[in-house]
Scaffold this motif. Structure first.
Motif, PDB file in Angstrom:
ATOM      1  N   LEU A   1      -9.930   4.627  -4.958  1.00 17.67           N
ATOM      2  CA  LEU A   1     -10.399   6.352  -5.194  1.00 17.67           C
ATOM      3  C   LEU A   1      -8.714   7.096  -5.381  1.00 17.67           C
ATOM      4  O   LEU A   1      -7.765   7.396  -4.251  1.00 17.67           O
ATOM      5  N   ASP A   2      -8.833   7.081  -6.572  1.00 19.89           N
ATOM      6  CA  ASP A   2      -7.674   8.013  -6.986  1.00 19.89           C
ATOM      7  C   ASP A   2      -7.579   9.056  -7.957  1.00 19.89           C
ATOM      8  O   ASP A   2      -8.706   9.390  -8.278  1.00 19.89           O
ATOM      9  N   SER A   3      -6.102   9.297  -9.075  1.00 17.39           N
ATOM     10  CA  SER A   3      -7.163  10.206  -9.755  1.00 17.39           C
ATOM     11  C   SER A   3      -7.967   9.808 -10.994  1.00 17.39           C
ATOM     12  O   SER A   3      -8.291  10.820 -11.383  1.00 17.39           O
TER      13      SER A   3
ATOM     14  N   TYR B   1      -5.515   0.863   6.666  1.00 16.36           N
ATOM     15  CA  TYR B   1      -4.710   1.669   5.315  1.00 16.36           C
ATOM     16  C   TYR B   1      -5.253   2.691   4.532  1.00 16.36           C
ATOM     17  O   TYR B   1      -4.366   4.232   4.532  1.00 16.36           O
ATOM     18  N   VAL B   2      -6.160   2.774   5.120  1.00 17.70           N
ATOM     19  CA  VAL B   2      -6.741   3.817   4.814  1.00 17.70           C
ATOM     20  C   VAL B   2      -6.703   5.658   5.102  1.00 17.70           C
ATOM     21  O   VAL B   2      -6.468   6.291   5.099  1.00 17.70           O
TER      22      VAL B   2
ATOM     23  N   ASP C   1     -10.540   0.367  -0.927  1.00 15.12           N
ATOM     24  CA  ASP C   1      -9.099  -0.176  -0.481  1.00 15.12           C
ATOM     25  C   ASP C   1      -8.170   0.603  -0.823  1.00 15.12           C
ATOM     26  O   ASP C   1      -7.060  -0.086  -0.784  1.00 15.12           O
ATOM     27  N   TYR C   2      -8.167   1.584  -1.151  1.00 17.81           N
ATOM     28  CA  TYR C   2      -7.555   2.586  -1.989  1.00 17.81           C
ATOM     29  C   TYR C   2      -7.925   3.779  -1.332  1.00 17.81           C
ATOM     30  O   TYR C   2      -8.260   3.961  -2.161  1.00 17.81           O
TER      31      TYR C   2
ATOM     32  N   PHE D   1       0.571  -1.106  -0.356  1.00 18.16           N
ATOM     33  CA  PHE D   1       0.043   0.444   0.248  1.00 18.16           C
ATOM     34  C   PHE D   1       0.851   1.060  -0.535  1.00 18.16           C
ATOM     35  O   PHE D   1       0.198   2.284  -0.891  1.00 18.16           O
ATOM     36  N   HIS D   2       1.484   1.536   0.697  1.00 21.42           N
ATOM     37  CA  HIS D   2       2.785   2.875   0.863  1.00 21.42           C
ATOM     38  C   HIS D   2       3.449   2.931  -0.358  1.00 21.42           C
ATOM     39  O   HIS D   2       3.676   3.599  -0.898  1.00 21.42           O
TER      40      HIS D   2
END
Lengths: 146, 108
Positions: B20-22, B83-84, B51-52, A41-42
């Motif tokens: 959830l990204d660009s 992680y979020v 999840d991200y 994830f990082h």
């Protein structure tokens, strides 16, 4: 601890869809290297922010053909990453935004990305070589299987 | 990314799932802006299926919070995975936003 060096190389384009290719390529590397979910994830977050930066700003002038990412997991559980693009010369590490501490109203809607790269990685450096912006990173990862 | 809208106890609820990204953030902010323009109200964003998230996701949250504050409505986030949540913590936003454990505690 891996007994050999596990490598992968990703070649990405100049559009934001490069993020999908990054996700697929990193997921394949994660499985091959046995990376812990947190480390994956990082690394994904750091590379995502760099790709987003390259696509949004670096390639926006129409100059440049793409991004190259080389990742190596060494036997001592150090992940070495070389990120490069052929966009116009620019050091993204020189532009960061500090974490928001006072109020949400003061929070800018931009600038967190490179700050995340620095926080996610143990070492980050920029140089410009052979017409490419190069960012070298190292991250100490958890032993495989933990 | 999948976006599912509903209403609970007089509040809008948006369940988000996937990354959830660009790539996906523009779709999410557009959906939120459309909903809030048609029907201004307090909003709960359920992240339990996310999840991200990258900084692009934070920009959606900041922008939405600005909209809600200007309208005098609330924005609550819930169900953030470790992680979020870590991304929100790194940015400093976790101390400033209304973040709750789950949808039940957000709409009660």
């Amino acid at each position: 601890m891996p007994e050999r060096i596990i490598r992968t190389k990703l070649v990405l384009g100049v559009e934001m869809s490069a993020l999908k290719d990054l996700e697929a390529g990193l997921d394949s590397f994660r499985q091959k290297a046995g990376l812990a979910k947190r480390d994956y994830f990082h690394i994904r977050l750091a590379l995502d922010e760099l790709v987003t930066n390259s696509v949004s700003y670096g390639f926006s002038s129409g100059v440049g053909s793409g991004i190259m990412i080389e990742i190596a997991l060494l036997p001592d559980n150090v992940c070495e990453i070389l990120y490069s693009d052929d966009a116009p010369r620019f050091d993204p590490l020189s532009h960061t935004v500090a974490p928001v501490r006072s109020s949400i109203e003061e929070a800018s809607v931009g600038g967190f990305g490179i700050s995340f790269v620095k926080q996610m990685m143990d070492e980050v450096s920029y140089c410009y070589e052979n017409g490419r912006n190069m960012i070298k990173m190292k991250k100490n990862v958890a032993a495989i299987g933990t | 990314m999948e976006l599912i809208w509903s209403d609970s106890n007089g509040m809008h609820v948006l369940e988000v799932s996937g990354s959830l990204d660009s790539n996906t953030a523009p779709e999410m902010i557009q959906s939120i802006e459309t909903c809030l323009k048609e029907s201004p109200n307090s909003l709960v964003i359920d992240f339990s299926g996310v999840d991200y998230v990258s900084s692009a996701g934070l920009r959606v949250v900041i922008k939405t919070n600005h909209t809600q504050t200007a309208a005098g409505d609330k924005m609550i986030l819930c169900g953030l995975k470790d992680y979020v949540l870590e991304v929100f913590e790194m940015s400093g936003l976790s101390k400033l936003l209304d973040i709750r454990d789950d949808i039940e505690s957000s709409t009660s």
